[in-house]
Design an enzyme around this catalytic site. Structure first.
Site, PDB file in Angstrom:
ATOM      1  N   PRO A   9       0.827  -1.214   0.000  1.00 30.34           N
ATOM      2  CA  PRO A   9       0.000   0.000   0.000  1.00 30.34           C
ATOM      3  C   PRO A   9       0.859   1.261   0.000  1.00 30.34           C
ATOM      4  O   PRO A   9       0.365   2.347  -0.293  1.00 30.34           O
ATOM      5  CB  PRO A   9      -0.808  -0.097   1.304  1.00 30.34           C
ATOM      6  CG  PRO A   9      -0.655  -1.490   1.784  1.00 30.34           C
ATOM      7  CD  PRO A   9       0.605  -2.049   1.194  1.00 30.34           C
TER       8      PRO A   9
ATOM      9  N   GLU B  59       1.939  -8.795   8.239  1.00 28.96           N
ATOM     10  CA  GLU B  59       2.176  -7.349   8.391  1.00 28.96           C
ATOM     11  C   GLU B  59       3.067  -6.809   7.284  1.00 28.96           C
ATOM     12  O   GLU B  59       3.242  -5.608   7.122  1.00 28.96           O
ATOM     13  CB  GLU B  59       2.827  -7.048   9.748  1.00 28.96           C
ATOM     14  CG  GLU B  59       1.874  -7.093  10.920  1.00 28.96           C
ATOM     15  CD  GLU B  59       0.630  -6.241  10.711  1.00 28.96           C
ATOM     16  OE1 GLU B  59       0.766  -5.078  10.307  1.00 28.96           O
ATOM     17  OE2 GLU B  59      -0.479  -6.761  10.935  1.00 28.96           O
TER      18      GLU B  59
ATOM     19  N   ARG C  77      -3.552  -8.140 -21.466  1.00 27.00           N
ATOM     20  CA  ARG C  77      -4.496  -7.711 -22.513  1.00 27.00           C
ATOM     21  C   ARG C  77      -3.870  -6.727 -23.490  1.00 27.00           C
ATOM     22  O   ARG C  77      -4.448  -6.440 -24.526  1.00 27.00           O
ATOM     23  CB  ARG C  77      -5.800  -7.198 -21.911  1.00 27.00           C
ATOM     24  CG  ARG C  77      -5.685  -5.982 -21.036  1.00 27.00           C
ATOM     25  CD  ARG C  77      -6.968  -5.757 -20.260  1.00 27.00           C
ATOM     26  NE  ARG C  77      -8.113  -5.534 -21.115  1.00 27.00           N
ATOM     27  CZ  ARG C  77      -8.333  -4.413 -21.791  1.00 27.00           C
ATOM     28  NH1 ARG C  77      -7.478  -3.421 -21.710  1.00 27.00           N
ATOM     29  NH2 ARG C  77      -9.411  -4.284 -22.540  1.00 27.00           N
TER      30      ARG C  77
ATOM     31  N   ASP D  22      -9.946   2.294 -24.682  1.00 25.74           N
ATOM     32  CA  ASP D  22     -10.199   2.108 -23.260  1.00 25.74           C
ATOM     33  C   ASP D  22      -9.887   3.379 -22.481  1.00 25.74           C
ATOM     34  O   ASP D  22      -9.138   4.238 -22.955  1.00 25.74           O
ATOM     35  CB  ASP D  22      -9.305   0.998 -22.700  1.00 25.74           C
ATOM     36  CG  ASP D  22      -9.820  -0.388 -23.051  1.00 25.74           C
ATOM     37  OD1 ASP D  22     -11.002  -0.503 -23.399  1.00 25.74           O
ATOM     38  OD2 ASP D  22      -9.023  -1.337 -22.972  1.00 25.74           O
TER      39      ASP D  22
END
Ligand SMILES: C[S@@+](CC[C@H](N)C(=O)[O-])C[C@H]1O[C@@H](n2cnc3c(N)ncnc32)[C@H](O)[C@@H]1O
Length: 267
Positions: A101, A128, A166, A181
């Site tokens: 994160p 963690e 993709r 897209d």
């Protein structure tokens, strides 16, 4: 292009290899995926890969030694496959990407960068997180899927692999498909409609497909799509409009249309 994934849960990757358009990237050989179960590099009867954090506190931390062994096996296998050492004079060393994160947020620019490269080693954390000394020694890039906390790095790794797969030639049946897209030209995608032309509503009415899409007039359809794309981007992501403007990607016609929306973000 080859991706190696170091993970405690290799089984999470199986569906990605077997379904949908991404399967084509693997079946066609444009993408190779090699999974490295971290448990295979653990020692002792319990095959431990984690331990308590120094300094106390909740949770467990992934220990450096099994990760060192796994990474060295990955580097060795890649070097062997390339028929040379990954050292001096060899093909460039594959970057080690750690999902966290705290990393750089995954976006289409990074996906494009990776899709144009020769692959990477992906490291999926659990618990963690990972002993910082291993990360300091080896990690080239930390990537976040967004401002939320998952239980492991496998879903971010799958998201990255899917987005890269993709973009491989021959994976999407219509090669132009990804070019319209979201983010490809810096804007969000326009809405799409398919059959039936009239969709019945519970109140007895119908929701119809916008007329212009049935007109067969390619120029008007393209302009309508462009304007929907500009409008949705201006309403939801004014930052992308600013970036497109700064990059000179907005025509005079685009600017006129944006002004007609009378939103705060338009000059
Ligand atoms: C429970 S999380 C650890 C979170 C970490 N203690 C923190 O607060 O930043 C376990 C693992 O999931 C992965 N992870 C969780 N959320 C993520 C995200 N938003 N992006 C990328 N990886 C994530 C990372 O590999 C992380 O080591």
């Amino acid at each position: 292009m080859r991706f190696d994934v170091i993970t405690l849960f290799p089984e999470l990757f199986a569906p990605h290899l077997e379904v949908g358009v991404t399967r084509r990237a693997y079946a066609g050989g444009s993408l190779q995926l090699k999974l490295w179960p971290l448990r295979d590099f653990a020692e002792g009867n319990y095959r431990r890969v984690d331990d308590r954090p120094f300094g106390g506190g909740p949770g467990m931390v992934m220990m450096a030694p099994p990760l060192e062994r796994a990474l060295s096996a990955v580097r060795g296998a890649r070097a062997q496959e390339a028929g040379e050492g990954e050292g001096e004079g060899a093909a460039p060393r594959a970057p080690l990407i750690h999902f966290s994160p705290t990393g750089r947020k995954l976006d289409q620019a990074l996906v494009r960068e990776l899709a144009a490269g020769s692959g990477a080693v992906l490291l999926c954390g659990r618990y963690e997180g990972i002993d910082q000394r291993f990360l300091d020694r080896h990690v080239d890039l930390e990537v976040s899927l967004g401002d939320f906390v998952l239980s492991g790095g496998e879903l971010p790794a799958l998201a990255l692999l899917d987005a890269v797969a993709r973009l491989q030639p021959g994976v999407l049946q219509d090669a132009a498909s990804h070019q319209q897209d979201s983010f490809e030209d810096g804007l969000l995608d326009c809405p799409h409609y398919s059959r039936p032309e009239q969709l019945p509503r519970a109140d007895g009415g119908v929701d119809a497909v916008p007329d212009v899409l049935l007109s067969g007039h390619h120029g008007r359809i393209a302009r309508w799509r462009r304007e929907r794309s500009l409008e949705i981007t201006a309403r939801r992501r004014a930052d992308l409009i600013e970036a497109a403007r700064a990059a000179g990607r907005l025509s005079k016609e685009d600017e006129r249309f944006l002004r007609s929306l009378k939103l705060d973000a338009t000059p």
